[in-house]
Write a protein that holds these residues in place. Structure first.
Motif, PDB file in Angstrom:
ATOM      1  N   ARG A   7       0.863  -1.257  -0.014  1.00  8.53           N
ATOM      2  CA  ARG A   7       0.023   0.120  -0.157  1.00  8.53           C
ATOM      3  C   ARG A   7       0.779   1.314   0.065  1.00  8.53           C
ATOM      4  O   ARG A   7       0.428   2.328  -0.757  1.00  8.53           O
ATOM      5  CB  ARG A   7      -1.097   0.036   1.383  1.00  8.53           C
ATOM      6  CG  ARG A   7      -2.048   1.119   1.147  1.00  8.53           C
ATOM      7  CD  ARG A   7      -2.956   1.037   2.369  1.00  8.53           C
ATOM      8  NE  ARG A   7      -3.855  -0.132   2.018  1.00  8.53           N
ATOM      9  CZ  ARG A   7      -5.214   0.269   2.186  1.00  8.53           C
ATOM     10  NH1 ARG A   7      -5.623   1.099   2.628  1.00  8.53           N
ATOM     11  NH2 ARG A   7      -6.192  -0.866   2.037  1.00  8.53           N
ATOM     12  N   VAL A   8       2.015   1.215   0.751  1.00  6.43           N
ATOM     13  CA  VAL A   8       2.744   2.499   0.840  1.00  6.43           C
ATOM     14  C   VAL A   8       3.597   2.857  -0.450  1.00  6.43           C
ATOM     15  O   VAL A   8       3.280   3.978  -0.853  1.00  6.43           O
ATOM     16  CB  VAL A   8       3.964   2.179   1.880  1.00  6.43           C
ATOM     17  CG1 VAL A   8       4.774   3.565   1.865  1.00  6.43           C
ATOM     18  CG2 VAL A   8       3.083   2.216   3.362  1.00  6.43           C
ATOM     19  N   SER A   9       4.103   1.876  -1.143  1.00  2.65           N
ATOM     20  CA  SER A   9       4.713   2.045  -2.368  1.00  2.65           C
ATOM     21  C   SER A   9       3.628   2.363  -3.660  1.00  2.65           C
ATOM     22  O   SER A   9       3.988   3.084  -4.578  1.00  2.65           O
ATOM     23  CB  SER A   9       5.606   0.930  -2.822  1.00  2.65           C
ATOM     24  OG  SER A   9       4.957  -0.298  -2.967  1.00  2.65           O
ATOM     25  N   ALA A  10       2.499   1.785  -3.483  1.00  2.00           N
ATOM     26  CA  ALA A  10       1.498   1.925  -4.525  1.00  2.00           C
ATOM     27  C   ALA A  10       0.933   3.403  -4.291  1.00  2.00           C
ATOM     28  O   ALA A  10       0.748   4.121  -5.277  1.00  2.00           O
ATOM     29  CB  ALA A  10       0.136   1.012  -4.290  1.00  2.00           C
ATOM     30  N   ALA A  11       0.839   4.064  -3.134  1.00  2.00           N
ATOM     31  CA  ALA A  11       0.269   5.425  -2.831  1.00  2.00           C
ATOM     32  C   ALA A  11       1.588   6.155  -3.342  1.00  2.00           C
ATOM     33  O   ALA A  11       1.178   7.354  -3.961  1.00  2.00           O
ATOM     34  CB  ALA A  11       0.007   5.451  -1.452  1.00  2.00           C
ATOM     35  N   LEU A  12       2.612   6.040  -3.103  1.00  2.00           N
ATOM     36  CA  LEU A  12       3.670   6.963  -3.604  1.00  2.00           C
ATOM     37  C   LEU A  12       3.673   7.002  -5.030  1.00  2.00           C
ATOM     38  O   LEU A  12       3.842   8.083  -5.525  1.00  2.00           O
ATOM     39  CB  LEU A  12       4.858   6.681  -2.922  1.00  2.00           C
ATOM     40  CG  LEU A  12       6.232   7.362  -3.283  1.00  2.00           C
ATOM     41  CD1 LEU A  12       5.994   8.964  -2.848  1.00  2.00           C
ATOM     42  CD2 LEU A  12       7.578   6.811  -2.741  1.00  2.00           C
ATOM     43  N   SER A  13       3.690   5.846  -5.610  1.00  4.59           N
ATOM     44  CA  SER A  13       3.733   5.710  -7.201  1.00  4.59           C
ATOM     45  C   SER A  13       2.556   6.406  -7.624  1.00  4.59           C
ATOM     46  O   SER A  13       2.524   7.150  -8.614  1.00  4.59           O
ATOM     47  CB  SER A  13       3.627   4.256  -7.682  1.00  4.59           C
ATOM     48  OG  SER A  13       4.778   3.877  -7.456  1.00  4.59           O
TER      49      SER A  13
END
Length: 101
Positions: A7-13
């Motif tokens: 979720r964190v890397s998806a949100a940043l991307s």
């Protein structure tokens, strides 16, 4: 499809790209979750199995029949389903009932 493992890397991307990003560890047989550029999460759910996990990858269910070793099977399915090409009729003279198997 644009995907990130959590979720964190998806949100940043999603924020950097300006498009939604699939959250890899939130995929299941019946749902997909996406991180949106505005910081929200969208989950799409189905009432039945829409994909199965095979060899570490999610594959969409494909119920079209294909012949495999002389029997007909769905191309991609959770259950091991086989469609027979043989039709057997039984007729009972005593009760006058026909049965199709």
């Amino acid at each position: 499809m644009n995907e990130r493992p959590d979720r964190v890397s998806a949100a940043l991307s999603a924020r950097l790209q300006g498009t939604r990003v699939l959250i890899g560890n939130e995929v299941s047989e019946t749902s997909l979750s996406y991180s949106n550029p505005d910081g929200t999460v969208t989950t799409e759910s189905t009432s039945g199995v829409a994909r199965i996990r095979k060899d570490g990858k999610w594959i969409p269910v494909d119920s079209r029949l294909a012949e495999v070793n002389g029997v007909w099977k769905p191309r991609v399915a959770k259950a091991d389903v086989v469609a027979s090409t043989e039709v057997v009729y039984e007729f009972d003279l005593a009760t006058s009932v026909a049965t199709v198997k």
